[in-house]
Design a protein around this motif. Structure first.
Motif, PDB file in Angstrom:
ATOM      1  N   PRO A   1       0.815  -1.218   0.000  1.00  0.00           N
ATOM      2  CA  PRO A   1       0.000   0.000   0.000  1.00  0.00           C
ATOM      3  C   PRO A   1       0.849   1.268   0.000  1.00  0.00           C
ATOM      4  O   PRO A   1       2.047   1.219   0.257  1.00  0.00           O
ATOM      5  CB  PRO A   1      -0.762  -0.125   1.314  1.00  0.00           C
ATOM      6  CG  PRO A   1       0.163  -0.853   2.213  1.00  0.00           C
ATOM      7  CD  PRO A   1       0.945  -1.791   1.346  1.00  0.00           C
ATOM      8  N   LYS A   2       0.185   2.367  -0.299  1.00  0.00           N
ATOM      9  CA  LYS A   2       0.823   3.666  -0.138  1.00  0.00           C
ATOM     10  C   LYS A   2       1.165   3.828   1.342  1.00  0.00           C
ATOM     11  O   LYS A   2       0.618   3.130   2.195  1.00  0.00           O
ATOM     12  CB  LYS A   2      -0.147   4.786  -0.536  1.00  0.00           C
ATOM     13  CG  LYS A   2      -0.337   4.933  -2.037  1.00  0.00           C
ATOM     14  CD  LYS A   2      -1.182   6.179  -2.353  1.00  0.00           C
ATOM     15  CE  LYS A   2      -2.547   6.116  -1.650  1.00  0.00           C
ATOM     16  NZ  LYS A   2      -3.437   7.250  -2.010  1.00  0.00           N
TER      17      LYS A   2
ATOM     18  N   THR B   1       1.982   6.797   4.585  1.00  0.00           N
ATOM     19  CA  THR B   1       2.010   8.190   5.032  1.00  0.00           C
ATOM     20  C   THR B   1       3.484   8.577   5.179  1.00  0.00           C
ATOM     21  O   THR B   1       4.371   7.726   5.067  1.00  0.00           O
ATOM     22  CB  THR B   1       1.333   8.358   6.404  1.00  0.00           C
ATOM     23  OG1 THR B   1       2.081   7.612   7.376  1.00  0.00           O
ATOM     24  CG2 THR B   1      -0.094   7.851   6.389  1.00  0.00           C
ATOM     25  N   GLU B   2       3.728   9.844   5.442  1.00  0.00           N
ATOM     26  CA  GLU B   2       5.114  10.286   5.614  1.00  0.00           C
ATOM     27  C   GLU B   2       5.816   9.506   6.714  1.00  0.00           C
ATOM     28  O   GLU B   2       6.991   9.191   6.618  1.00  0.00           O
ATOM     29  CB  GLU B   2       5.148  11.782   5.957  1.00  0.00           C
ATOM     30  CG  GLU B   2       5.198  12.671   4.717  1.00  0.00           C
ATOM     31  CD  GLU B   2       5.138  14.140   5.088  1.00  0.00           C
ATOM     32  OE1 GLU B   2       5.797  14.528   6.080  1.00  0.00           O
ATOM     33  OE2 GLU B   2       4.423  14.897   4.402  1.00  0.00           O
ATOM     34  N   SER B   3       5.058   9.178   7.737  1.00  0.00           N
ATOM     35  CA  SER B   3       5.678   8.479   8.857  1.00  0.00           C
ATOM     36  C   SER B   3       5.748   6.962   8.646  1.00  0.00           C
ATOM     37  O   SER B   3       6.185   6.221   9.507  1.00  0.00           O
ATOM     38  CB  SER B   3       4.898   8.776  10.134  1.00  0.00           C
ATOM     39  OG  SER B   3       3.555   8.398   9.977  1.00  0.00           O
ATOM     40  N   GLY B   4       5.281   6.518   7.498  1.00  0.00           N
ATOM     41  CA  GLY B   4       5.433   5.109   7.177  1.00  0.00           C
ATOM     42  C   GLY B   4       4.209   4.247   7.414  1.00  0.00           C
ATOM     43  O   GLY B   4       4.261   3.034   7.223  1.00  0.00           O
ATOM     44  N   TYR B   5       3.110   4.833   7.835  1.00  0.00           N
ATOM     45  CA  TYR B   5       1.885   4.060   8.068  1.00  0.00           C
ATOM     46  C   TYR B   5       1.265   3.626   6.740  1.00  0.00           C
ATOM     47  O   TYR B   5       1.223   4.396   5.782  1.00  0.00           O
ATOM     48  CB  TYR B   5       0.869   4.905   8.842  1.00  0.00           C
ATOM     49  CG  TYR B   5       1.114   4.987  10.327  1.00  0.00           C
ATOM     50  CD1 TYR B   5       2.402   4.833  10.852  1.00  0.00           C
ATOM     51  CD2 TYR B   5       0.065   5.220  11.211  1.00  0.00           C
ATOM     52  CE1 TYR B   5       2.617   4.918  12.220  1.00  0.00           C
ATOM     53  CE2 TYR B   5       0.280   5.295  12.574  1.00  0.00           C
ATOM     54  CZ  TYR B   5       1.559   5.150  13.077  1.00  0.00           C
ATOM     55  OH  TYR B   5       1.776   5.232  14.420  1.00  0.00           O
TER      56      TYR B   5
ATOM     57  N   SER C   1      -7.153   1.743   0.422  1.00  0.00           N
ATOM     58  CA  SER C   1      -8.333   2.308  -0.231  1.00  0.00           C
ATOM     59  C   SER C   1      -9.501   1.336  -0.110  1.00  0.00           C
ATOM     60  O   SER C   1      -9.349   0.212   0.357  1.00  0.00           O
ATOM     61  CB  SER C   1      -8.034   2.544  -1.703  1.00  0.00           C
ATOM     62  OG  SER C   1      -7.897   1.288  -2.350  1.00  0.00           O
ATOM     63  N   GLU C   2     -10.628   1.777  -0.563  1.00  0.00           N
ATOM     64  CA  GLU C   2     -11.840   0.958  -0.590  1.00  0.00           C
ATOM     65  C   GLU C   2     -11.593  -0.306  -1.433  1.00  0.00           C
ATOM     66  O   GLU C   2     -12.073  -1.391  -1.112  1.00  0.00           O
ATOM     67  CB  GLU C   2     -12.982   1.763  -1.201  1.00  0.00           C
ATOM     68  CG  GLU C   2     -14.360   1.312  -0.782  1.00  0.00           C
ATOM     69  CD  GLU C   2     -14.952   2.243   0.285  1.00  0.00           C
ATOM     70  OE1 GLU C   2     -15.735   1.736   1.117  1.00  0.00           O
ATOM     71  OE2 GLU C   2     -14.642   3.453   0.279  1.00  0.00           O
ATOM     72  N   ALA C   3     -10.836  -0.124  -2.511  1.00  0.00           N
ATOM     73  CA  ALA C   3     -10.533  -1.250  -3.399  1.00  0.00           C
ATOM     74  C   ALA C   3      -9.746  -2.335  -2.653  1.00  0.00           C
ATOM     75  O   ALA C   3      -9.949  -3.528  -2.859  1.00  0.00           O
ATOM     76  CB  ALA C   3      -9.740  -0.767  -4.603  1.00  0.00           C
ATOM     77  N   ASP C   4      -8.866  -1.880  -1.771  1.00  0.00           N
ATOM     78  CA  ASP C   4      -8.087  -2.834  -0.981  1.00  0.00           C
ATOM     79  C   ASP C   4      -8.993  -3.615  -0.044  1.00  0.00           C
ATOM     80  O   ASP C   4      -8.799  -4.820   0.166  1.00  0.00           O
ATOM     81  CB  ASP C   4      -7.015  -2.102  -0.176  1.00  0.00           C
ATOM     82  CG  ASP C   4      -5.958  -1.462  -1.075  1.00  0.00           C
ATOM     83  OD1 ASP C   4      -5.557  -2.112  -2.063  1.00  0.00           O
ATOM     84  OD2 ASP C   4      -5.563  -0.320  -0.797  1.00  0.00           O
ATOM     85  N   LEU C   5      -9.965  -2.922   0.506  1.00  0.00           N
ATOM     86  CA  LEU C   5     -10.929  -3.597   1.371  1.00  0.00           C
ATOM     87  C   LEU C   5     -11.700  -4.648   0.576  1.00  0.00           C
ATOM     88  O   LEU C   5     -11.913  -5.775   1.037  1.00  0.00           O
ATOM     89  CB  LEU C   5     -11.889  -2.567   1.979  1.00  0.00           C
ATOM     90  CG  LEU C   5     -12.996  -3.116   2.888  1.00  0.00           C
ATOM     91  CD1 LEU C   5     -12.403  -3.918   4.050  1.00  0.00           C
ATOM     92  CD2 LEU C   5     -13.869  -1.977   3.424  1.00  0.00           C
ATOM     93  N   GLY C   6     -12.083  -4.264  -0.633  1.00  0.00           N
ATOM     94  CA  GLY C   6     -12.783  -5.200  -1.513  1.00  0.00           C
ATOM     95  C   GLY C   6     -11.939  -6.427  -1.780  1.00  0.00           C
ATOM     96  O   GLY C   6     -12.427  -7.559  -1.732  1.00  0.00           O
ATOM     97  N   ARG C   7     -10.689  -6.178  -2.029  1.00  0.00           N
ATOM     98  CA  ARG C   7      -9.770  -7.282  -2.303  1.00  0.00           C
ATOM     99  C   ARG C   7      -9.672  -8.224  -1.107  1.00  0.00           C
ATOM    100  O   ARG C   7      -9.678  -9.451  -1.250  1.00  0.00           O
ATOM    101  CB  ARG C   7      -8.400  -6.686  -2.618  1.00  0.00           C
ATOM    102  CG  ARG C   7      -7.375  -7.711  -3.037  1.00  0.00           C
ATOM    103  CD  ARG C   7      -6.152  -7.017  -3.621  1.00  0.00           C
ATOM    104  NE  ARG C   7      -5.075  -7.948  -3.850  1.00  0.00           N
ATOM    105  CZ  ARG C   7      -4.349  -7.969  -4.961  1.00  0.00           C
ATOM    106  NH1 ARG C   7      -4.610  -7.121  -5.915  1.00  0.00           N
ATOM    107  NH2 ARG C   7      -3.356  -8.832  -5.108  1.00  0.00           N
TER     108      ARG C   7
END
Lengths: 132, 132
Positions: B32-33, B35-39, B43-49
């Motif tokens: 996944p993408k 955040t700047e801090s590495g989190y 996305s919704e698509a990932d949830l679907g997956r």
DNA sequence: CTTGACTCCGTAGTATGCTACAGCCCTTAT
DNA sequence: ATAAGGGCTGTAGCATACTACGGAGTCAAG
């Protein structure tokens, strides 16, 4: 009285040598006598035990359960009824697995029947269903 | 467009956080993408997956097979028919498991029926049978 | 007497699908 | 400002049932 090396024993039982050693390590097979040079020596009874293990396994018992069966086999306290209960418990387990698999089968059949193998994949009812 | 942390995603899908990370490590979930801090940011698509994975799993597909299903889902070459074949193959597998379990069940039932829970354990037909 | 098959032991790897932990950093609510 | 509750990484453990491997010693046949 017949004696076996680990190789003879395992070929008689149609089982891997390593597996026999593994069974010994988890206490499923007893620690056998040894020759002076350290080779394992097995008896006919050990072969019987190994076959008992195999047969129980084919009936769906786990190694852990088989360990218990083997204990029950020699335990004074164990009655015939206990053994019957063990079998009946396993029947229940097997039965519940069968029922679960039947449900799965039905769900898959519905999925497959909805797809007529034509049309674009993007509208394939199988994918649509799995995505829900 | 909704975004999720790994915790939100996993609770939405009713799955363990560690499991999501595990799925990522075996390529079942995409990287996944961040955040700047590495989190991780999903996305919704990932949830679907993730739900797709769970549902497929309930239908008896292994993670390896699900990986393939996920690939087929986006692959241009994959046709509707391919997906149907995948489902039919699984139906066959499930069916053969059912038949095997039925055999086991029958064998266990015979075993249990032979034992009348009385008499000395030494003559218990269950043990006798397993020892053969 | 040599050679090849067998055995020994302990450890590590396989396959499946997670789950837990340590030691740290980040975010959010009070 | 601080503390609780996430999140990060990498590694190790669990459960089941084996299987493989290395490096050594042993046994039997020719």
């Amino acid at each position: 009285m017949k004696q076996f090396t680990v190789g003879k024993l395992s070929s008689e039982a149609e089982i891997n040598v390593e597996t026999v050693r593994y069974y010994e390590s988890i206490g499923l097979m007893p620690k056998p006598k040894r020759t002076e040079s350290g080779y394992r020596v097995y008896s006919e009874a050990d072969l019987g035990r190994l076959k008992f293990v195999k047969k129980s396994q084919r009936l769906g018992f786990t190694l852990k359960e088989i360990k218990e069966l083997l204990f029950m086999r020699i335990d004074e306290e164990t009655t015939c009824r206990d053994l019957k209960e063990m079998a009946e418990q396993k029947i229940k387990e097997v039965d519940s697995k069968i029922r679960e698999l039947k449900k799965i089968k039905k769900a898959l059949e519905i999925l497959a029947s909805q797809c007529h193998s034509s049309g674009p994949k993007s509208e394939c009812p199988i994918l649509e269903n799995l995505e829900k």
